[in-house]
Design a protein around this motif. Sequence first.
Motif, PDB file in Angstrom:
ATOM      1  N   ARG A 208       0.837  -1.198   0.000  1.00 45.37           N
ATOM      2  CA  ARG A 208       0.000   0.000   0.000  1.00 45.37           C
ATOM      3  C   ARG A 208       0.873   1.249   0.000  1.00 45.37           C
ATOM      4  NH1 ARG A 208      -3.320  -3.548   2.903  1.00 45.37           N
ATOM      5  NH2 ARG A 208      -1.973  -3.410   4.724  1.00 45.37           N
ATOM      6  N   ILE A 209       2.056   1.139   0.579  1.00 46.51           N
ATOM      7  CA  ILE A 209       3.001   2.246   0.618  1.00 46.51           C
ATOM      8  C   ILE A 209       4.207   1.821  -0.190  1.00 46.51           C
ATOM      9  CG2 ILE A 209       4.275   3.795   2.115  1.00 46.51           C
ATOM     10  CD1 ILE A 209       1.737   4.004   3.213  1.00 46.51           C
ATOM     11  N   GLN A 210       4.783   2.790  -0.919  1.00 46.09           N
ATOM     12  CA  GLN A 210       5.833   2.384  -1.844  1.00 46.09           C
ATOM     13  C   GLN A 210       7.238   2.504  -1.281  1.00 46.09           C
ATOM     14  OE1 GLN A 210       3.382   4.659  -2.873  1.00 46.09           O
ATOM     15  NE2 GLN A 210       2.146   2.972  -3.649  1.00 46.09           N
ATOM     16  N   LEU A 211       7.472   3.504  -0.414  1.00 50.02           N
ATOM     17  CA  LEU A 211       8.836   3.711   0.071  1.00 50.02           C
ATOM     18  C   LEU A 211       8.890   3.725   1.589  1.00 50.02           C
ATOM     19  CD1 LEU A 211       8.396   6.022  -2.502  1.00 50.02           C
ATOM     20  CD2 LEU A 211      10.858   5.836  -2.282  1.00 50.02           C
ATOM     21  N   PHE A 212      10.081   3.475   2.102  1.00 47.52           N
ATOM     22  CA  PHE A 212      10.242   3.404   3.549  1.00 47.52           C
ATOM     23  C   PHE A 212      11.716   3.571   3.872  1.00 47.52           C
ATOM     24  CE2 PHE A 212       9.104   2.813   7.688  1.00 47.52           C
ATOM     25  CZ  PHE A 212       9.413   1.601   8.287  1.00 47.52           C
ATOM     26  N   SER A 213      11.978   4.130   5.047  1.00 43.14           N
ATOM     27  CA  SER A 213      13.353   4.183   5.520  1.00 43.14           C
ATOM     28  C   SER A 213      13.369   3.783   6.976  1.00 43.14           C
ATOM     29  CB  SER A 213      13.922   5.602   5.357  1.00 43.14           C
ATOM     30  OG  SER A 213      15.166   5.691   6.013  1.00 43.14           O
ATOM     31  N   ALA A 214      14.269   2.877   7.326  1.00 36.99           N
ATOM     32  CA  ALA A 214      14.363   2.446   8.721  1.00 36.99           C
ATOM     33  C   ALA A 214      15.748   1.865   8.940  1.00 36.99           C
ATOM     34  CB  ALA A 214      13.298   1.393   9.033  1.00 36.99           C
ATOM     35  N   GLY A 215      15.986   1.401  10.153  1.00 35.57           N
ATOM     36  CA  GLY A 215      17.281   0.818  10.472  1.00 35.57           C
ATOM     37  C   GLY A 215      17.412  -0.575   9.866  1.00 35.57           C
ATOM     38  N   THR A 216      18.658  -1.059   9.838  1.00 32.87           N
ATOM     39  CA  THR A 216      18.932  -2.344   9.193  1.00 32.87           C
ATOM     40  C   THR A 216      18.205  -3.526   9.815  1.00 32.87           C
ATOM     41  OG1 THR A 216      21.131  -1.389   8.970  1.00 32.87           O
ATOM     42  CG2 THR A 216      20.828  -3.620   8.181  1.00 32.87           C
ATOM     43  N   PRO A 217      18.193  -3.668  11.133  1.00 32.39           N
ATOM     44  CA  PRO A 217      17.642  -4.900  11.699  1.00 32.39           C
ATOM     45  C   PRO A 217      16.219  -5.187  11.244  1.00 32.39           C
ATOM     46  CG  PRO A 217      18.550  -3.507  13.427  1.00 32.39           C
ATOM     47  CD  PRO A 217      18.655  -2.737  12.178  1.00 32.39           C
ATOM     48  N   ALA A 218      15.385  -4.156  11.185  1.00 31.69           N
ATOM     49  CA  ALA A 218      13.980  -4.399  10.839  1.00 31.69           C
ATOM     50  C   ALA A 218      13.822  -4.783   9.378  1.00 31.69           C
ATOM     51  CB  ALA A 218      13.159  -3.154  11.143  1.00 31.69           C
ATOM     52  N   LEU A 219      14.676  -4.242   8.508  1.00 33.39           N
ATOM     53  CA  LEU A 219      14.460  -4.404   7.070  1.00 33.39           C
ATOM     54  C   LEU A 219      15.235  -5.547   6.442  1.00 33.39           C
ATOM     55  CD1 LEU A 219      14.487  -0.666   5.993  1.00 33.39           C
ATOM     56  CD2 LEU A 219      12.528  -2.137   6.375  1.00 33.39           C
ATOM     57  N   LEU A 220      16.351  -5.910   7.041  1.00 34.48           N
ATOM     58  CA  LEU A 220      17.224  -6.877   6.392  1.00 34.48           C
ATOM     59  C   LEU A 220      16.540  -8.179   5.982  1.00 34.48           C
ATOM     60  CD1 LEU A 220      20.102  -6.932   5.477  1.00 34.48           C
ATOM     61  CD2 LEU A 220      20.748  -8.045   7.599  1.00 34.48           C
ATOM     62  N   PRO A 221      15.772  -8.815   6.868  1.00 38.13           N
ATOM     63  CA  PRO A 221      15.154 -10.092   6.463  1.00 38.13           C
ATOM     64  C   PRO A 221      14.279  -9.945   5.221  1.00 38.13           C
ATOM     65  CG  PRO A 221      14.731  -9.651   8.778  1.00 38.13           C
ATOM     66  CD  PRO A 221      15.414  -8.460   8.235  1.00 38.13           C
ATOM     67  N   HIS A 222      13.602  -8.810   5.088  1.00 37.13           N
ATOM     68  CA  HIS A 222      12.696  -8.644   3.949  1.00 37.13           C
ATOM     69  C   HIS A 222      13.445  -8.305   2.677  1.00 37.13           C
ATOM     70  CE1 HIS A 222       9.489  -8.990   6.764  1.00 37.13           C
ATOM     71  NE2 HIS A 222      10.033  -8.068   7.510  1.00 37.13           N
ATOM     72  N   ILE A 223      14.595  -7.645   2.839  1.00 39.89           N
ATOM     73  CA  ILE A 223      15.413  -7.389   1.661  1.00 39.89           C
ATOM     74  C   ILE A 223      15.957  -8.710   1.139  1.00 39.89           C
ATOM     75  CG2 ILE A 223      17.481  -6.243   0.811  1.00 39.89           C
ATOM     76  CD1 ILE A 223      17.037  -4.107   2.936  1.00 39.89           C
ATOM     77  N   LYS A 224      16.373  -9.544   2.085  1.00 40.98           N
ATOM     78  CA  LYS A 224      16.925 -10.834   1.672  1.00 40.98           C
ATOM     79  C   LYS A 224      15.867 -11.719   1.036  1.00 40.98           C
ATOM     80  CE  LYS A 224      21.183 -10.791   3.757  1.00 40.98           C
ATOM     81  NZ  LYS A 224      22.211 -10.283   2.950  1.00 40.98           N
ATOM     82  N   SER A 225      14.637 -11.606   1.516  1.00 40.82           N
ATOM     83  CA  SER A 225      13.606 -12.481   0.960  1.00 40.82           C
ATOM     84  C   SER A 225      13.008 -11.918  -0.314  1.00 40.82           C
ATOM     85  CB  SER A 225      12.484 -12.685   1.981  1.00 40.82           C
ATOM     86  OG  SER A 225      11.698 -11.504   2.058  1.00 40.82           O
TER      87      SER A 225
END
Lengths: 333, 154, 498
Positions: A208-225
Amino acid sequence: MNEQNSSLIQRRDYLKWMGAAGLAATGVSGHAQSAWPNKPIRWIVPFAPGGTSSIVARTIAAELTKQMGVAFVIDNKGGGGGVPAMQEAMRLPADGYTIVMSHIGLMAVNPLIYPDSGYDVNKDFVPVTLLSRVPSLFVVHKDVPATDMKSLVAYVKSRPGQLNYASAGNASAGHLAMEALKLATGMFITHIPYRGTGPALNDVLAGRIQLFSAGTPALLPHIKSGALRCIAVGTRERISVLPDVPTVAELGYKDFETVQWYGITARAGTPPEILLKLQQECAKAMKSPEVIAKYAAESAIAGGGPSSEYGAFIASEQSRWKEVVLKAEIKPG
Amino acid sequence: MTPFRVALLLVALCGVAAWQVTVIPESLMQMTVGPVLAPGVIVGALSVFAVLYGVSAWRGRQADESQAPDQSPLPGANARVLSLLGGGVAFIALVIPLGFVIPGTLCGMGVAHAFDAPLNLKSAGICAAIASTFWFVFAQLLGVGLGPALPWVI
Amino acid sequence: MEAFDALMGGFAIALQPTTLMWGFVGCFVGTLVGVLPGIGPALTIALLLPLTYHVPATSMFVMFAGIYYGAAYGGSTTSILLNTPGESAAVVTALEGNKMARRGRAGQALATAAIGSFVAGTIGTLALTFVAPWVVEAALAFGPAEYFSLMVLSVVAVSAVLGNSMLRGLVALGLGLLLGMIGVDLQTGQPRFTFGRPELLDGIEVTVAAVGLFAVGEALYLAWQGRESKTGEVMKLSGSLWMSKSDWARSWKPWFRGALFGFPIGAMPAGGAELPTLLSYYTEKKLSKHPEEFGHGAIEGVAGPEAANNAAAAGVLMPLLTLGIPTSATAAIMLSAFEGYGIQTGPQLFSQQGSLVWTLIASLYIGNVILLVLNLPLVSLWVKLLKIPPPWLYAGIIVISTAGVYGAGNSVFNVGLLFVFGLLGYIMRRFDFPAAPLIVGLILAPLGEQSMRQALTISQGEWSTFFTRPLSGSLMAIAALLLIGPALWRQLRAKTSS
């Protein structure tokens, strides 16, 4: 029972000013400054318990307690953007037994959005040392047809105002980072604040939202997947967990740096020897295996440098974010 | 304190709330719904309900438990209420300078007095025991942040 | 059945004597802190978490599970016995539970709460084992528009707790909604209704309001009346402490229905445990064969919401483990806890750290069992509390409430708020305004407004988005049906019978 006794002594000392006269203990506190530390130290953390900041604080506090033999007691005082926590610190004496966990919001943003807080972060507080810097990542949902910054900027410019970005809240690190990016690249994206990273991430993952910025720990698993695509990182150098992702700075936006940082600050008037000792102990703590492991898990960069270095860093962050906050009209949240 | 007076209080509250709504600064950001819409609607709805309640109370159709048959208060009601609230005030005023146990004891005594216990040494003793136990179990053993127990150490 | 085998493997690791012992310790300590009004599960876990780092690795999980479920249960105990909700999700339990206690049926109330929590926890664990991915996908489909519609549905459900007079109930609801608006507006950063006080920038904490309205308000009212001390004890304890056959018969369906409510809503971000308890109460009231008992101690009104509460607690785990998304404050703390235990949540969790995760899930289930085993016998002990003479009992209640609120925020301002709400609760009690709608309004207002505005921003200002999006539209349709349905139905019956 020793711990309980020493913590009782600590508490009594806070209220020394009430005139608990006639007890030998006041004599003990009179010697406190020459043999610092000889009683527990209160570490005010301006966040509710359980967040990343508390984890960093507790890890370092555990190390310092081991090294120095006195208890470093974490005192969580969340809420109000950190202002009540600082106001509480203002009430306490500058004797080296109270330290505050400072962060980007408290030091760089609050002075601009809370002008009547009753204290001045630069005059009433002195920096001790930087504890950690966590890189902020810029991600897009996988369905966004942009594979790098250049195509993203072009994509956004072709449909101004139609894309949204989520943040963990007004004046949160993610909000600031995105506004800085918008300022640097000239993109026009609508800001949608959420209460916390969790709900924001949920809507980003759902598309629903296209962009986001946050710290590495929260985002890393989803980037990898593959659910999210990392366009750039906000640090000066590439980070080890995402070696193929460019930094914003190397893409042509010089001097761009957005990191979330934490450090220790004390009240102005604390004796310099105490500040120096504290900084040295922190530097030592950051070399311990537990802390190194914890930091690696968060992709955090350790600090521990001298107070002057932290002071200079704070000053540079304040001027960097002043422009962003004013241009983006960031208000408290 | 009658239902009608409660209604008046409510309407006054709505008045203050309405004033506060007008004081909300205008946001420069563009959005469909600004920060004023929801509070405005709520204040409006509450005002309507308050007026309806006031009209109904004026007509004497609203409940007041003090009038109900065996529910009416025994004499000394206001003193009891004040005693309980006084305990609360004592705690609020004294907890920062004096730690937890003493204000807690005073608060407990105020509450007990509101339930017809006399303000004597026995009451002080029991309440001190209650306050100390809570402080010990929760602050010492479990780490809840209740501040110091006493302003000095024995 | 690979998941099932893995689960059994987890059980094998978790089921050892020392592990179980630590589980008991965790449960006991969790209940103790959870009992403190104002200290909800989130804070309880945050406070007790360091304890778990000191025990051997395999026992850590079970101790944590004990603390988690214990905290949830502690809040319910004080709700039922003392009308003092330990956390906002226990408010609905207090409605019927305390009434049951006052009629001498405290044992049954506590028992149905404990067993309902166990049933819901079991269902939750099973769901986590087998259907987690689908539930999470469904939860992801819930965006701001759907949330707003869910809030609208909840407002309709509030009608179940409006009490004797609709007008007074609406006043209470309106007041709650207004109080919910206090604080900084999320979208613009403007402070609203804060009168310049920094403590109000984050709004009024629901637990402070709930404890103030229920516990302090009740105490004030009873003190005002002055009759309590004449009877010598707070409430009579008649009959057995165990649930009768009819109690069981009336409880088991609410348990399942409550679990069905709690689990999916707990899995949604910002879903929380309060909404499911409210929806469950509403459902039970509408479906009950004894609707007139509601408000005077209907056992369904305890069974359903308690199951919903516990199921929501289990539901929270799904997005937490599979996506690393914490959906509540409690979940956020659990996330830190898991990271401390070496669990890296996220899509790769089950494939990369299988045995660790299944040990955790098995431990959670064991914690659930321990809670039941520990607390059912203790019911008679808890119920003895009620024999304490009123002055000391209420002194204890007020002091413990003060301690809880003070300790949760280390803020004297909150204690002041506690007593202000107490005074408000007294006025409301005296003039027959129901307290539950106020609390519900306080919870719903900020979430509802926020979701509405987020949805509008995403849809570029289109109001139709609430109706055109399928999920949101269906929720709105259900809400409308529930609202006008009964009236229409009566009209139809009148027409056909005349």
